[in-house]
Scaffold this active site. Structure first.
Site, PDB file in Angstrom:
ATOM      1  N   GLU A 154     -27.928 -10.627  10.059  1.00 13.46           N
ATOM      2  CA  GLU A 154     -27.239 -10.811  11.341  1.00 13.46           C
ATOM      3  C   GLU A 154     -27.752  -9.712  12.264  1.00 13.46           C
ATOM      4  OE1 GLU A 154     -25.279 -13.284  12.173  1.00 13.46           O
ATOM      5  OE2 GLU A 154     -25.392 -14.125  10.148  1.00 13.46           O
TER       6      GLU A 154
ATOM      7  N   ARG B 231     -39.189  13.875  26.967  1.00 11.16           N
ATOM      8  CA  ARG B 231     -38.889  12.861  25.946  1.00 11.16           C
ATOM      9  C   ARG B 231     -38.518  13.516  24.609  1.00 11.16           C
ATOM     10  NH1 ARG B 231     -40.553   7.679  26.414  1.00 11.16           N
ATOM     11  NH2 ARG B 231     -40.975   7.585  24.181  1.00 11.16           N
TER      12      ARG B 231
ATOM     13  N   ASP C 283     -33.909   3.074  18.790  1.00  9.80           N
ATOM     14  CA  ASP C 283     -34.775   3.068  19.970  1.00  9.80           C
ATOM     15  C   ASP C 283     -34.061   3.659  21.192  1.00  9.80           C
ATOM     16  OD1 ASP C 283     -37.083   2.608  21.363  1.00  9.80           O
ATOM     17  OD2 ASP C 283     -36.721   0.477  21.694  1.00  9.80           O
TER      18      ASP C 283
ATOM     19  N   ARG D  16     -30.287  -3.004  16.816  1.00 13.20           N
ATOM     20  CA  ARG D  16     -31.308  -2.323  17.634  1.00 13.20           C
ATOM     21  C   ARG D  16     -30.639  -1.751  18.877  1.00 13.20           C
ATOM     22  NH1 ARG D  16     -37.554  -3.372  18.798  1.00 13.20           N
ATOM     23  NH2 ARG D  16     -37.894  -1.580  20.141  1.00 13.20           N
TER      24      ARG D  16
ATOM     25  N   SER E 258     -43.055   4.050  13.707  1.00 11.16           N
ATOM     26  CA  SER E 258     -43.801   2.857  13.295  1.00 11.16           C
ATOM     27  C   SER E 258     -45.292   3.179  13.187  1.00 11.16           C
ATOM     28  CB  SER E 258     -43.589   1.728  14.315  1.00 11.16           C
ATOM     29  OG  SER E 258     -44.278   2.010  15.518  1.00 11.16           O
ATOM     30  N   THR E 259     -46.030   2.340  12.476  1.00 13.30           N
ATOM     31  CA  THR E 259     -47.485   2.530  12.386  1.00 13.30           C
ATOM     32  C   THR E 259     -48.080   2.513  13.803  1.00 13.30           C
ATOM     33  OG1 THR E 259     -47.651   0.161  11.970  1.00 13.30           O
ATOM     34  CG2 THR E 259     -47.848   1.574  10.067  1.00 13.30           C
ATOM     35  N   GLU E 260     -47.457   1.705  14.677  1.00 16.76           N
ATOM     36  CA  GLU E 260     -47.945   1.588  16.055  1.00 16.76           C
ATOM     37  C   GLU E 260     -47.632   2.830  16.889  1.00 16.76           C
ATOM     38  OE1 GLU E 260     -46.064  -0.755  14.528  1.00 16.76           O
ATOM     39  OE2 GLU E 260     -47.506  -2.383  14.250  1.00 16.76           O
ATOM     40  N   ASN E 261     -46.651   3.624  16.479  1.00 19.10           N
ATOM     41  CA  ASN E 261     -46.283   4.802  17.278  1.00 19.10           C
ATOM     42  C   ASN E 261     -47.394   5.861  17.319  1.00 19.10           C
ATOM     43  OD1 ASN E 261     -42.760   4.598  16.378  1.00 19.10           O
ATOM     44  ND2 ASN E 261     -43.761   3.897  18.246  1.00 19.10           N
TER      45      ASN E 261
END
Ligand code: IPE
Ligand code: IPE
Ligand code: MG
Length: 236
Positions: free
Chosen positions: A203, A30, A17, A184, A62-65
């Protein structure tokens, strides 16, 4: 205490990210961040798998992207084609096997073709697996697995008493070991619908570094952090 080799994670996952913010901070579009991120991914993938880590899963889209602007989605899809058909040469030469996780719909045919070719070209490679999650959602993966299980049950191919954590895993997009270390980048402290089943006991390491700047040194620091953790898996 076991030696470091024994404690090496088998499966590392990265939510890559911060590409957009990396670019914006420099006054770029971007898309420049995505391009730079793709270069970081190839180098880092080779570095991580060369250490002897068996699997590296990365969240690429992601599917959301799909909610993003058409311009950004198109740029990313074209970049994926470039990566899988032209850019990822070194990765192939290093003997890395590339697999994909996610739904095929509604990906474009030319993107699917590039993905299929990348998988085909690297299918006999044995120096580690790079699992690229593209049009991937963790909840969608569990729904899709449930549908496959229902289908097998209906056709008499599955006895429900035989269903356990290992056999369930075979219904996921890829049958991979559990994630030992999840990283992340970019400072966000959330999972964003990544590999929900596989990260049950992973972890987690969160870093403020934006993905394009997440290089070998940053990865080694995350690994050091991982070695300090006491993994109990519910025991004491
Ligand atoms: C991650 O970077 C790459 C994708 C989600 C495709 P972002 O594009 O989310 O970058 P930020 O989070 O907006 O900085
Ligand atoms: C997660 O990043 C998806 C990828 C890294 C591909 P996002 O940037 O889409 O996540 P949110 O929207 O900040 O949760
Ligand atoms: Mg983001």
């Amino acid at each position: 205490m076991n030696n470091v080799e024994d404690r090496l994670p088998k499966h590392v996952a990265i939510i890559m990210d911060g590409n957009g913010r990396w670019a914006q901070k420099r006054g770029y579009q971007r898309s420049m961040g995505h391009l730079e991120g793709s270069k970081t991914l190839e180098k880092l993938g080779i570095y991580i798998l060369k250490k002897g880590i068996d699997v590296l899963s990365v969240f690429a889209f992601s599917t959301e992207n799909f909610k993003r602007s058409k311009e950004e989605v198109d740029y990313l899809m074209n970049l994926f084609i470039e990566m899988f058909t032209k850019k990822f040469k070194k990765l192939q030469k290093e003997g890395i096997k590339v697999v994909f996780s996610g739904r095929r719909k509604p990906l474009r045919d030319d993107v699917l073709k590039a993905m299929d070719e990348m998988e085909e070209k690297t299918k006999n490679n044995t120096k580690g697996i790079l699992n690229i999650c593209l049009n991937y959602g963790g909840q969608e993966e569990l729904i899709d697995a449930s549908c496959k299980i229902a289908e097998d049950y209906k056709n008499g191919k599955l006895d429900l008493v035989s269903l356990n954590k290992e056999s369930f895993s075979k219904y996921l997009y890829r049958d991979l070991p559990p994630i030992d270390l999840l990283i992340r980048t970019s400072g966000e402290l959330r999972i964003s619908n990544f590999m929900l089943y596989q990260m049950a006991y992973s972890e987690m390491v969160f870093t403020d570094v934006y993905f394009p700047d997440f290089k070998e040194k940053e990865f080694d620091a995350a690994l050091e952090e991982y070695y300090k953790r006491n993994r109990r898996f519910g025991g004491n």
